[in-house]
Scaffold this motif. Sequence first.
Motif, PDB file in Angstrom:
ATOM      1  N   ILE A   1      23.377  19.790 -15.112  1.00  0.00           N
ATOM      2  CA  ILE A   1      21.935  20.024 -15.091  1.00  0.00           C
ATOM      3  C   ILE A   1      21.292  19.090 -16.114  1.00  0.00           C
ATOM      4  O   ILE A   1      21.590  19.167 -17.303  1.00  0.00           O
ATOM      5  CB  ILE A   1      21.601  21.493 -15.437  1.00  0.00           C
ATOM      6  CG1 ILE A   1      22.316  22.452 -14.473  1.00  0.00           C
ATOM      7  CG2 ILE A   1      20.092  21.719 -15.433  1.00  0.00           C
ATOM      8  CD1 ILE A   1      21.972  22.262 -13.018  1.00  0.00           C
ATOM      9  N   GLU A   2      20.460  18.194 -15.622  1.00  0.00           N
ATOM     10  CA  GLU A   2      19.747  17.266 -16.503  1.00  0.00           C
ATOM     11  C   GLU A   2      18.407  17.874 -16.888  1.00  0.00           C
ATOM     12  O   GLU A   2      17.840  18.667 -16.131  1.00  0.00           O
ATOM     13  CB  GLU A   2      19.499  15.933 -15.779  1.00  0.00           C
ATOM     14  CG  GLU A   2      20.764  15.193 -15.438  1.00  0.00           C
ATOM     15  CD  GLU A   2      20.481  13.824 -14.804  1.00  0.00           C
ATOM     16  OE1 GLU A   2      19.303  13.418 -14.711  1.00  0.00           O
ATOM     17  OE2 GLU A   2      21.467  13.179 -14.395  1.00  0.00           O
ATOM     18  N   GLU A   3      17.886  17.474 -18.037  1.00  0.00           N
ATOM     19  CA  GLU A   3      16.537  17.875 -18.417  1.00  0.00           C
ATOM     20  C   GLU A   3      15.556  17.303 -17.389  1.00  0.00           C
ATOM     21  O   GLU A   3      15.826  16.279 -16.765  1.00  0.00           O
ATOM     22  CB  GLU A   3      16.192  17.352 -19.821  1.00  0.00           C
ATOM     23  CG  GLU A   3      16.997  17.990 -20.939  1.00  0.00           C
ATOM     24  CD  GLU A   3      16.837  19.500 -21.027  1.00  0.00           C
ATOM     25  OE1 GLU A   3      15.682  19.991 -20.949  1.00  0.00           O
ATOM     26  OE2 GLU A   3      17.865  20.197 -21.145  1.00  0.00           O
ATOM     27  N   TYR A   4      14.400  17.964 -17.250  1.00  0.00           N
ATOM     28  CA  TYR A   4      13.390  17.493 -16.304  1.00  0.00           C
ATOM     29  C   TYR A   4      13.069  16.020 -16.565  1.00  0.00           C
ATOM     30  O   TYR A   4      12.923  15.598 -17.706  1.00  0.00           O
ATOM     31  CB  TYR A   4      12.109  18.326 -16.422  1.00  0.00           C
ATOM     32  CG  TYR A   4      11.061  17.878 -15.439  1.00  0.00           C
ATOM     33  CD1 TYR A   4      11.136  18.262 -14.106  1.00  0.00           C
ATOM     34  CD2 TYR A   4      10.020  17.045 -15.822  1.00  0.00           C
ATOM     35  CE1 TYR A   4      10.197  17.831 -13.185  1.00  0.00           C
ATOM     36  CE2 TYR A   4       9.064  16.619 -14.913  1.00  0.00           C
ATOM     37  CZ  TYR A   4       9.168  17.011 -13.591  1.00  0.00           C
ATOM     38  OH  TYR A   4       8.248  16.576 -12.686  1.00  0.00           O
ATOM     39  N   ASN A   5      12.964  15.273 -15.484  1.00  0.00           N
ATOM     40  CA  ASN A   5      12.690  13.840 -15.572  1.00  0.00           C
ATOM     41  C   ASN A   5      11.345  13.553 -14.898  1.00  0.00           C
ATOM     42  O   ASN A   5      11.166  13.859 -13.715  1.00  0.00           O
ATOM     43  CB  ASN A   5      13.822  13.065 -14.870  1.00  0.00           C
ATOM     44  CG  ASN A   5      13.723  11.581 -15.048  1.00  0.00           C
ATOM     45  OD1 ASN A   5      12.639  11.014 -15.146  1.00  0.00           O
ATOM     46  ND2 ASN A   5      14.864  10.930 -15.080  1.00  0.00           N
ATOM     47  N   GLU A   6      10.434  12.964 -15.651  1.00  0.00           N
ATOM     48  CA  GLU A   6       9.089  12.652 -15.123  1.00  0.00           C
ATOM     49  C   GLU A   6       9.141  11.693 -13.934  1.00  0.00           C
ATOM     50  O   GLU A   6       8.157  11.559 -13.197  1.00  0.00           O
ATOM     51  CB  GLU A   6       8.211  12.045 -16.228  1.00  0.00           C
ATOM     52  CG  GLU A   6       7.943  12.975 -17.391  1.00  0.00           C
ATOM     53  CD  GLU A   6       6.999  14.130 -17.044  1.00  0.00           C
ATOM     54  OE1 GLU A   6       6.252  14.010 -16.059  1.00  0.00           O
ATOM     55  OE2 GLU A   6       7.027  15.139 -17.767  1.00  0.00           O
ATOM     56  N   LYS A   7      10.261  11.017 -13.720  1.00  0.00           N
ATOM     57  CA  LYS A   7      10.395  10.067 -12.598  1.00  0.00           C
ATOM     58  C   LYS A   7      10.631  10.778 -11.265  1.00  0.00           C
ATOM     59  O   LYS A   7      10.440  10.180 -10.216  1.00  0.00           O
ATOM     60  CB  LYS A   7      11.554   9.099 -12.858  1.00  0.00           C
ATOM     61  CG  LYS A   7      11.313   8.146 -13.999  1.00  0.00           C
ATOM     62  CD  LYS A   7      12.515   7.241 -14.194  1.00  0.00           C
ATOM     63  CE  LYS A   7      12.320   6.352 -15.417  1.00  0.00           C
ATOM     64  NZ  LYS A   7      13.556   5.666 -15.795  1.00  0.00           N
ATOM     65  N   TRP A   8      11.084  12.037 -11.294  1.00  0.00           N
ATOM     66  CA  TRP A   8      11.421  12.714 -10.038  1.00  0.00           C
ATOM     67  C   TRP A   8      10.272  12.785  -9.047  1.00  0.00           C
ATOM     68  O   TRP A   8      10.473  12.467  -7.864  1.00  0.00           O
ATOM     69  CB  TRP A   8      12.015  14.095 -10.317  1.00  0.00           C
ATOM     70  CG  TRP A   8      13.403  14.048 -10.917  1.00  0.00           C
ATOM     71  CD1 TRP A   8      14.311  13.021 -10.821  1.00  0.00           C
ATOM     72  CD2 TRP A   8      14.039  15.050 -11.705  1.00  0.00           C
ATOM     73  NE1 TRP A   8      15.458  13.340 -11.506  1.00  0.00           N
ATOM     74  CE2 TRP A   8      15.321  14.581 -12.059  1.00  0.00           C
ATOM     75  CE3 TRP A   8      13.646  16.305 -12.149  1.00  0.00           C
ATOM     76  CZ2 TRP A   8      16.205  15.333 -12.822  1.00  0.00           C
ATOM     77  CZ3 TRP A   8      14.527  17.048 -12.902  1.00  0.00           C
ATOM     78  CH2 TRP A   8      15.795  16.565 -13.234  1.00  0.00           C
ATOM     79  N   PRO A   9       9.049  13.166  -9.459  1.00  0.00           N
ATOM     80  CA  PRO A   9       7.957  13.191  -8.475  1.00  0.00           C
ATOM     81  C   PRO A   9       7.675  11.797  -7.891  1.00  0.00           C
ATOM     82  O   PRO A   9       7.375  11.665  -6.700  1.00  0.00           O
ATOM     83  CB  PRO A   9       6.743  13.691  -9.272  1.00  0.00           C
ATOM     84  CG  PRO A   9       7.328  14.399 -10.440  1.00  0.00           C
ATOM     85  CD  PRO A   9       8.618  13.701 -10.760  1.00  0.00           C
ATOM     86  N   PHE A  10       7.801  10.755  -8.711  1.00  0.00           N
ATOM     87  CA  PHE A  10       7.595   9.390  -8.235  1.00  0.00           C
ATOM     88  C   PHE A  10       8.675   9.015  -7.218  1.00  0.00           C
ATOM     89  O   PHE A  10       8.383   8.439  -6.162  1.00  0.00           O
ATOM     90  CB  PHE A  10       7.610   8.426  -9.429  1.00  0.00           C
ATOM     91  CG  PHE A  10       7.448   6.983  -9.043  1.00  0.00           C
ATOM     92  CD1 PHE A  10       6.234   6.512  -8.549  1.00  0.00           C
ATOM     93  CD2 PHE A  10       8.508   6.096  -9.164  1.00  0.00           C
ATOM     94  CE1 PHE A  10       6.084   5.179  -8.174  1.00  0.00           C
ATOM     95  CE2 PHE A  10       8.367   4.771  -8.793  1.00  0.00           C
ATOM     96  CZ  PHE A  10       7.148   4.305  -8.299  1.00  0.00           C
ATOM     97  N   GLU A  11       9.931   9.361  -7.520  1.00  0.00           N
ATOM     98  CA  GLU A  11      11.025   9.098  -6.568  1.00  0.00           C
ATOM     99  C   GLU A  11      10.765   9.821  -5.254  1.00  0.00           C
ATOM    100  O   GLU A  11      10.990   9.280  -4.180  1.00  0.00           O
ATOM    101  CB  GLU A  11      12.367   9.559  -7.143  1.00  0.00           C
ATOM    102  CG  GLU A  11      12.914   8.660  -8.220  1.00  0.00           C
ATOM    103  CD  GLU A  11      14.249   9.177  -8.760  1.00  0.00           C
ATOM    104  OE1 GLU A  11      15.044   9.730  -7.972  1.00  0.00           O
ATOM    105  OE2 GLU A  11      14.475   9.026  -9.976  1.00  0.00           O
ATOM    106  N   TYR A  12      10.290  11.060  -5.360  1.00  0.00           N
ATOM    107  CA  TYR A  12       9.961  11.822  -4.155  1.00  0.00           C
ATOM    108  C   TYR A  12       8.913  11.083  -3.326  1.00  0.00           C
ATOM    109  O   TYR A  12       9.076  10.894  -2.122  1.00  0.00           O
ATOM    110  CB  TYR A  12       9.461  13.235  -4.511  1.00  0.00           C
ATOM    111  CG  TYR A  12       8.848  13.919  -3.318  1.00  0.00           C
ATOM    112  CD1 TYR A  12       9.662  14.567  -2.392  1.00  0.00           C
ATOM    113  CD2 TYR A  12       7.484  13.860  -3.060  1.00  0.00           C
ATOM    114  CE1 TYR A  12       9.118  15.154  -1.263  1.00  0.00           C
ATOM    115  CE2 TYR A  12       6.929  14.445  -1.944  1.00  0.00           C
ATOM    116  CZ  TYR A  12       7.751  15.093  -1.043  1.00  0.00           C
ATOM    117  OH  TYR A  12       7.216  15.646   0.091  1.00  0.00           O
ATOM    118  N   GLN A  13       7.830  10.648  -3.971  1.00  0.00           N
ATOM    119  CA  GLN A  13       6.741   9.985  -3.246  1.00  0.00           C
ATOM    120  C   GLN A  13       7.211   8.706  -2.555  1.00  0.00           C
ATOM    121  O   GLN A  13       6.830   8.449  -1.413  1.00  0.00           O
ATOM    122  CB  GLN A  13       5.581   9.675  -4.190  1.00  0.00           C
ATOM    123  CG  GLN A  13       4.842  10.916  -4.624  1.00  0.00           C
ATOM    124  CD  GLN A  13       3.873  10.648  -5.767  1.00  0.00           C
ATOM    125  OE1 GLN A  13       3.930   9.613  -6.424  1.00  0.00           O
ATOM    126  NE2 GLN A  13       2.984  11.600  -6.012  1.00  0.00           N
TER     127      GLN A  13
END
Length: 170
Positions: A7-19
């Motif tokens: 389990i990694e800490e939340y990454n601000e890049k995830w929503p961008f990767e999703y988009q």
Amino acid sequence: MEQPVVIEEYNEKWPFEYQQEERKIKDALANKAIAIEHIGSTSVQGLGAKPIIDFMVGVRDLNEVEEFIEPLAKIGYEHVYHKEFPTRRFFRKGQRRAGTHHLHIYNYGSEEWKNNILFRDYLRTHPEVLKQYNQLKKELAEKYLNDRVAYTNAKNPFISDVIQKAKWSE
């Protein structure tokens, strides 16, 4: 080989990767998708997660999914048949048990569709529950480090409880 549950800490890049990936999926499915949602832990700001971006696509009829296999394969998604989930179709980008993106296709508006959104949105709006879930995930990841199925199954009672709370508060 099975990847350990980390389990990694939340990454601000995830929503961008999703988009970025959402655009590719929309193009591949043409106009067949009624809706596409970012689900799973990477969709909840502040929640730790396995670094896998989960997409949920809503369709009118799961039989249409046969038409998606080839276009999704062209952008790196492999269709994975799960007989134990007859109301879902599943595609994975990346290696087995080490995927980077998971694509779940449901009938739009189905119970599974609604439950995924209820769970995500409840975590987004209830910081205390988000904190509890984050802690649970870390504990279970340690306990089931080399068993993703057991890890996932062990989360189910908490998830079901949150979905029930979300339904009551609607």
